[in-house]
Design a protein around this motif. Structure first.
Motif, PDB file in Angstrom:
ATOM      1  N   UNK A   1       0.836  -1.143   0.045  1.00 54.04           N
ATOM      2  CA  UNK A   1      -0.040  -0.067  -0.046  1.00 54.04           C
ATOM      3  C   UNK A   1       0.919   1.239  -0.043  1.00 54.04           C
ATOM      4  N   UNK A   2       1.974   1.205   0.622  1.00 53.77           N
ATOM      5  CA  UNK A   2       2.856   2.575   0.702  1.00 53.77           C
ATOM      6  C   UNK A   2       3.569   2.661  -0.633  1.00 53.77           C
ATOM      7  N   UNK A   3       3.515   1.655  -1.386  1.00 57.32           N
ATOM      8  CA  UNK A   3       4.091   1.929  -2.866  1.00 57.32           C
ATOM      9  C   UNK A   3       3.131   2.279  -3.679  1.00 57.32           C
ATOM     10  N   UNK A   4       1.966   1.600  -3.596  1.00 55.99           N
ATOM     11  CA  UNK A   4       0.717   2.057  -4.402  1.00 55.99           C
ATOM     12  C   UNK A   4       0.353   3.702  -4.315  1.00 55.99           C
ATOM     13  N   UNK A   5       0.301   4.009  -3.033  1.00 64.06           N
ATOM     14  CA  UNK A   5      -0.097   5.243  -2.726  1.00 64.06           C
ATOM     15  C   UNK A   5       0.971   6.340  -2.833  1.00 64.06           C
ATOM     16  N   UNK A   6       2.321   5.975  -2.975  1.00 67.11           N
ATOM     17  CA  UNK A   6       3.368   6.695  -2.879  1.00 67.11           C
ATOM     18  C   UNK A   6       3.718   7.464  -1.753  1.00 67.11           C
ATOM     19  N   UNK A   7       3.225   6.849  -0.574  1.00 71.76           N
ATOM     20  CA  UNK A   7       3.646   7.512   0.756  1.00 71.76           C
ATOM     21  C   UNK A   7       4.997   6.857   1.075  1.00 71.76           C
ATOM     22  N   UNK A   8       5.658   5.979   0.359  1.00 69.67           N
ATOM     23  CA  UNK A   8       7.001   5.496   0.628  1.00 69.67           C
ATOM     24  C   UNK A   8       7.906   6.728   0.454  1.00 69.67           C
ATOM     25  N   UNK A   9       7.461   7.757  -0.289  1.00 68.30           N
ATOM     26  CA  UNK A   9       8.405   8.679  -0.397  1.00 68.30           C
ATOM     27  C   UNK A   9       8.376   9.773   0.821  1.00 68.30           C
ATOM     28  N   UNK A  10       7.362   9.499   1.555  1.00 70.19           N
ATOM     29  CA  UNK A  10       7.372  10.355   3.039  1.00 70.19           C
ATOM     30  C   UNK A  10       7.608   9.385   4.098  1.00 70.19           C
ATOM     31  N   UNK A  11       8.294   8.376   3.664  1.00 65.93           N
ATOM     32  CA  UNK A  11       9.071   7.331   4.763  1.00 65.93           C
ATOM     33  C   UNK A  11       7.996   6.297   5.361  1.00 65.93           C
ATOM     34  N   UNK A  12       6.781   6.147   4.631  1.00 60.93           N
ATOM     35  CA  UNK A  12       6.060   5.419   5.113  1.00 60.93           C
ATOM     36  C   UNK A  12       6.194   3.916   5.205  1.00 60.93           C
ATOM     37  N   UNK A  13       7.385   3.577   4.705  1.00 56.36           N
ATOM     38  CA  UNK A  13       7.854   2.209   4.668  1.00 56.36           C
ATOM     39  C   UNK A  13       8.864   1.985   5.786  1.00 56.36           C
ATOM     40  N   UNK A  14       9.199   3.086   6.842  1.00 52.09           N
ATOM     41  CA  UNK A  14      10.063   3.027   7.871  1.00 52.09           C
ATOM     42  C   UNK A  14       9.546   2.834   9.079  1.00 52.09           C
ATOM     43  N   UNK A  15       8.217   2.582   9.113  1.00 49.93           N
ATOM     44  CA  UNK A  15       7.621   2.314  10.691  1.00 49.93           C
ATOM     45  C   UNK A  15       6.227   1.670  10.267  1.00 49.93           C
ATOM     46  N   UNK A  16       5.807   1.223  11.447  1.00 47.35           N
ATOM     47  CA  UNK A  16       4.658   0.456  11.376  1.00 47.35           C
ATOM     48  C   UNK A  16       3.536   1.215  11.806  1.00 47.35           C
ATOM     49  N   UNK A  17       2.619   1.393  10.995  1.00 52.14           N
ATOM     50  CA  UNK A  17       0.986   2.226  11.564  1.00 52.14           C
ATOM     51  C   UNK A  17       0.737   0.981  12.487  1.00 52.14           C
TER      52      UNK A  17
END
Length: 199
Positions: free
Chosen positions: A77-93
């Motif tokens: 999901x963090x790739x699909x919505x591009x939140x990866x570029x806001x470091x969404x892949x570096x922590x767990x919701x």
């Protein structure tokens, strides 16, 4: 009748062995910790253990999956919505479980290993988020990158774990016992104190 000489491991075999050691080290850093401890930020840049796992799952699925023509079996999901570029892949919701993220990482390993085994190191690769002129490469080059990144983050995980509860890295006991480490810490402290600014 005797068997022929043992086959020497290839550079790809060596890279895979080091990658698996680093993968195992990252997951070992979670052992015995609470949900809170695996999630809490331990540095001013918010480095946390489960975030490292989440990030590395995406690294493998991207570089050793999508970029070599074997799209990830799991959409992130963090790739699909591009939140990866806001470091969404570096922590767990809060609604992302440790078990799910560990399972995702293990699934990424499987997919990466299949890519390496079926395509080989000379297979062409394309990294669309790299600068123009560097995007075309090989699976072997990307495998080197993934080994380096995983090893780097395994080191981060060792340090973060030590900050949480004092548990050191896997080779700690091979180097010395508790008394040796106390002496070592003291000699490093004394050497640093020699250079402490006065005033």
């Amino acid at each position: 009748m005797t068997d022929g000489p043992a086959q020497q491991p290839t550079i790809t075999d060596d890279l895979h062995r080091y990658l698996q050691q680093a993968r195992d080290g990252v997951l070992a850093s979670l052992d015995g910790l609470s949900e809170y401890d695996v999630r809490r930020p331990m540095t001013p840049t918010a480095t946390n253990l489960i975030g490292l796992v989440k990030h590395l799952a995406g690294v493998e699925l991207g570089y050793l999956g999508d970029c070599v023509g074997r799209p990830s079996p799991v959409r992130l999901p963090w790739v699909e919505d591009e939140s990866i570029w806001d470091s969404a892949d570096m922590w767990a919701a809060a609604d992302e479980s440790r078990d799910d993220l560990v399972a995702l990482y293990r699934r990424a390993w499987q997919h990466s290993d299949e890519s390496v085994e079926t395509l080989g190191p000379d297979a062409p690769a394309h990294v669309p988020w790299w600068p123009q002129g560097r995007r075309d490469t090989t699976l072997g080059s990307l495998l080197v990158r993934v080994v380096a990144e995983t090893a780097q983050h395994a080191g981060h995980a060792d340090i973060v774990r030590e900050l949480i509860d004092g548990r050191p890295g896997a080779d700690h006991d091979d180097i010395g016992d508790a008394e040796w480490w106390d002496r070592h810490l003291e000699r490093v402290r004394r050497a640093a104190e020699y250079h402490r600014p006065s005033g």
